[in-house]
Design an enzyme around this catalytic site. Structure first.
Site, short mmCIF file in Angstrom:
data_model
loop_
_atom_site.label_atom_id
_atom_site.label_comp_id
_atom_site.label_asym_id
_atom_site.label_seq_id
_atom_site.Cartn_x
_atom_site.Cartn_y
_atom_site.Cartn_z
N ASP A 24 0.83 -1.22 0.00
CA ASP A 24 0.00 0.00 0.00
C ASP A 24 0.86 1.26 0.00
O ASP A 24 0.42 2.31 0.45
CB ASP A 24 -0.94 0.00 1.21
CG ASP A 24 -0.18 -0.03 2.53
OD1 ASP A 24 1.03 -0.32 2.53
OD2 ASP A 24 -0.81 0.24 3.58
N ASP B 66 7.19 -4.71 14.07
CA ASP B 66 7.73 -3.34 13.99
C ASP B 66 7.94 -2.74 15.37
O ASP B 66 8.97 -2.10 15.63
CB ASP B 66 6.85 -2.45 13.12
CG ASP B 66 5.37 -2.54 13.45
OD1 ASP B 66 4.98 -3.41 14.26
OD2 ASP B 66 4.59 -1.73 12.90
#
Length: 438
Positions: free
Chosen positions: A204, A282
């Site tokens: 994305d 992350d």
């Protein structure tokens, strides 16, 4: 083969030029014979001798013209040696490193927007092979990826099963699958395909025109500076109005792992892979045990833009921050710039001097637009809550991960407010982050 031919031509040309030079010097420098002197003295054969001299001069001119053509031919071959070959190597020098682009995909058919820009801006398919790793088994997305044919490599993550998790973590199943996919895909890049570095892009993200130039220029610094562990294309506070549009070439060190289009080297993967987390990879990267006081490079103006509001994060931060991130549109020739200022000791000294020599101001002055002068200005915080209040009221992201603010370097967050540079900073003497500030 071309290099061997070129060496032979160079050697032959040198010998040819040297031989003709010797002959010419000999002819010009040799003494006249007795007969030639008598003929010159007697005035006989002068015309013949003059003709011989003219003939010799014409021959010499012809030889020089031939040598000029040979040297032009050599120059032409040299340009061929310096052109990259199909393996990305410079025929006249060391090979250029191959930097693959790993696209992490799942079930978004809009991956086409990401791939179209990557292929449009990619300067060399050989130096920047695109590898799309797809999870989820989504047929329509697979069809979109497959439509690019040989322009990319399409890998499919084989394990699509659910992952056994604690009952309270069932709602996080997607995060577990993403972490599993990353591990598999990075093992493919580094172990199966034997690459030495990679730029990771999610499906994305749209990239900027100088995306490849940016990473190419910073690869040597990432490899050589042990105080760095990643290069990111992303500025978390990179919304229009919060960055300087006139400084597209400005780069920073940051203690916060940004992600969203980032480069790592194989040595880091060898370190991280054995302890790779089951989920939330992350945020795990942002923990002190992984970061180990290392920094990333990030730009003033982002080189990626996210267009994926829907996903496992359910659009967290998207409507408030991410959709307004400014994507760089100006091509910056980073590979021609001197980026040595990003080395740790030099950067730290310059950055801290710039921050703490700036005039100290109060929040009210910033908020009401009462600052005098062009800036920069320094605004202090001394607690977790103090930082969060100031950041929120000034429009920058207020969350902290293991005590590190987004974009922060040594606790300092840099951004524009009403056209002036603001350093939101801890007081002088800062030494380390407090992991409880999370």
């Amino acid at each position: 083969m071309l290099r061997k031919r070129g060496s032979a031509i160079l050697c032959g040309a040198f010998l040819f030029v040297a031989w003709n030079a010797v002959v010419v010097l000999y002819l010009w420098g040799r003494p006249l014979s007795g007969r030639e002197e008598r003929e010159m003295d007697g005035g006989r054969g002068g015309a013949d001798l003059a003709g011989d001299v003219i003939h010799m001069a014409e021959a010499f001119e012809a030889e020089l013209e031939m040598q000029r053509k040979i040297l032009l031919q050599i120059q032409g071959h040299r340009s061929l040696w310096e052109q990259p070959n199909e393996n990305g190597a410079s025929r006249g020098g060391p090979p250029q490193v191959v930097i693959p682009i790993l696209v992490i995909a799942c079930n978004r058919v809009t991956v086409k927007r990401c791939l179209d820009k990557l292929i449009e801006y990619r300067p060399s398919p050989e130096l920047y092979p695109i590898i799309v790793s797809q999870d989820c088994g989504h047929a329509e997305t697979a069809q979109v990826i497959g439509s690019y044919g040989s322009q990319l490599t399409h890998l499919k993550q084989p394990d699509l099963s659910d992952i056994a998790v604690k009952p309270e973590h069932k709602k996080f199943q997607g995060y577990y699958k993403i972490s599993r996919h990353y591990r598999w895909a990075l093992n493919q890049v580094f172990n199966s395909l034997s690459h030495s570095s990679v730029v990771i892009v999610e499906d994305d993200l749209e990239v900027a025109p100088d995306f490849f130039e940016y990473f190419r220029s910073l690869h040597p610094i990432l490899k050589s500076d042990p105080s760095l562990w990643c290069v990111s294309a992303w500025n978390d506070n990179g919304r229009d109005g919060y960055v300087d549009p006139g400084k597209a070439d400005l780069l920073y060190r940051t203690d916060f792992f940004p992600g969203l289009g980032w480069m790592m080297i194989k040595e880091l993967w060898i370190e991280l892979e054995p302890k790779w987390p089951g989920a939330f990879w992350d945020d795990w990267m942002r923990q002190p045990d992984q970061r180990r006081d290392r920094a990333c490079i990030r730009p003033e103006i982002s080189r990626t833009l996210t267009f994926g509001r829907k996903g496992v994060s359910l659009g967290q931060f998207y409507d408030k921050y991410l959709r307004y991130i400014k994507l760089n549109s100006e091509f910056v020739p980073f590979t021609k710039l001197d980026l040595a200022y990003l080395k740790e000791e030099k950067y730290k000294e310059i950055f801290e001097k710039q921050v703490y020599s700036a005039p100290l101001v109060k929040y009210e002055e910033v908020q009401r637009g009462q600052l005098k002068g062009a800036g920069p200005f320094c605004l202090h915080y001394s607690s977790k809550d103090g930082f969060k209040v100031l950041a929120k009221n000034l429009g920058v992201m207020e969350d902290l991960k293991s005590g590190v603010p987004r974009t922060g370097y040594r606790g300092v967050v840099s951004f524009l407010s009403r056209g002036r540079r603001i350093f939101l900073a801890p007081p002088p003497g800062w030494s380390k982050y407090d992991p409880t500030w999370s």
